[in-house]
Design a protein around this motif. Structure first.
Motif, PDB file in Angstrom:
ATOM      1  N   ARG A 108     -58.983  48.529-118.415  1.00 22.51           N
ATOM      2  CA  ARG A 108     -59.776  48.223-117.224  1.00 22.51           C
ATOM      3  C   ARG A 108     -59.271  48.974-116.001  1.00 22.51           C
ATOM      4  NH1 ARG A 108     -59.875  41.777-118.555  1.00 22.51           N
ATOM      5  NH2 ARG A 108     -61.402  41.915-120.244  1.00 22.51           N
ATOM      6  N   ALA A 109     -57.953  49.210-115.949  1.00 25.93           N
ATOM      7  CA  ALA A 109     -57.373  49.922-114.810  1.00 25.93           C
ATOM      8  C   ALA A 109     -56.028  50.511-115.206  1.00 25.93           C
ATOM      9  CB  ALA A 109     -57.190  48.982-113.632  1.00 25.93           C
ATOM     10  N   VAL A 110     -55.716  51.694-114.658  1.00 30.35           N
ATOM     11  CA  VAL A 110     -54.387  52.277-114.791  1.00 30.35           C
ATOM     12  C   VAL A 110     -53.579  51.794-113.595  1.00 30.35           C
ATOM     13  CG1 VAL A 110     -53.050  54.412-114.795  1.00 30.35           C
ATOM     14  CG2 VAL A 110     -55.204  54.283-116.066  1.00 30.35           C
ATOM     15  N   VAL A 111     -52.503  51.065-113.866  1.00 33.07           N
ATOM     16  CA  VAL A 111     -51.662  50.501-112.813  1.00 33.07           C
ATOM     17  C   VAL A 111     -50.634  51.522-112.345  1.00 33.07           C
ATOM     18  CG1 VAL A 111     -50.048  48.638-112.250  1.00 33.07           C
ATOM     19  CG2 VAL A 111     -51.996  48.191-113.760  1.00 33.07           C
ATOM     20  N   TRP A 123     -47.811  55.027-119.434  1.00 31.29           N
ATOM     21  CA  TRP A 123     -48.991  54.544-118.729  1.00 31.29           C
ATOM     22  C   TRP A 123     -48.922  53.026-118.702  1.00 31.29           C
ATOM     23  CZ3 TRP A 123     -52.716  58.052-117.033  1.00 31.29           C
ATOM     24  CH2 TRP A 123     -52.574  59.339-117.510  1.00 31.29           C
ATOM     25  N   ARG A 124     -48.885  52.433-117.541  1.00 28.73           N
ATOM     26  CA  ARG A 124     -49.008  50.972-117.410  1.00 28.73           C
ATOM     27  C   ARG A 124     -50.465  50.695-117.113  1.00 28.73           C
ATOM     28  NH1 ARG A 124     -44.474  48.220-114.409  1.00 28.73           N
ATOM     29  NH2 ARG A 124     -43.655  48.417-116.518  1.00 28.73           N
ATOM     30  N   VAL A 125     -51.090  49.933-118.006  1.00 32.56           N
ATOM     31  CA  VAL A 125     -52.525  49.688-117.891  1.00 32.56           C
ATOM     32  C   VAL A 125     -52.821  48.200-117.936  1.00 32.56           C
ATOM     33  CG1 VAL A 125     -53.135  51.912-118.938  1.00 32.56           C
ATOM     34  CG2 VAL A 125     -52.936  49.897-120.395  1.00 32.56           C
ATOM     35  N   GLU A 126     -53.903  47.837-117.263  1.00 30.10           N
ATOM     36  CA  GLU A 126     -54.471  46.503-117.419  1.00 30.10           C
ATOM     37  C   GLU A 126     -55.586  46.653-118.436  1.00 30.10           C
ATOM     38  OE1 GLU A 126     -57.214  43.341-114.996  1.00 30.10           O
ATOM     39  OE2 GLU A 126     -55.939  44.686-113.823  1.00 30.10           O
TER      40      GLU A 126
END
Length: 97
Positions: free
Chosen positions: A31-34, A66-69
């Motif tokens: 949903r989003a790349v943090v 990559w930290r992702v939601e």
């Protein structure tokens, strides 16, 4: 955040980052790349091929993180995905769900 070392299959779209990943048979949609960063191998630690490391050590051994939601149906969480440039593999290395 739980630390993991699980292999995952990552799908990239038109953007550089991951759009979805398959983990334990379930598809998670990003949903989003943090955050996004690159880590190099610690030059002070011996590698499998070199003991001890010398001045010719390969400092270019990198992995991209990559930290992702991401979510699936009503479940969501924050995940750390790692791409290892040496072997071209993705891993899930962290999870806060």
């Amino acid at each position: 955040m739980r630390l993991l070392h699980d292999p995952v299959e990552v799908r990239r779209g038109e953007t550089e980052g991951p759009e979805a990943f398959l983990w334990r048979g379930r598809l998670w949609k990003v949903r989003a790349v943090v955050a996004h960063w690159v880590e190099t191998a610690p030059w002070w630690q011996p590698t499998e091929s070199e003991d001890p490391p010398g001045p010719g050590s390969d400092l270019l051994l990198e992995r991209e993180l990559w930290r992702v939601e991401a979510g699936r149906m009503e479940t969501s969480g924050v995940f750390d995905l790692s791409f290892d440039w040496t072997d071209g593999r993705w891993q899930l290395v962290g999870c806060a769900d």
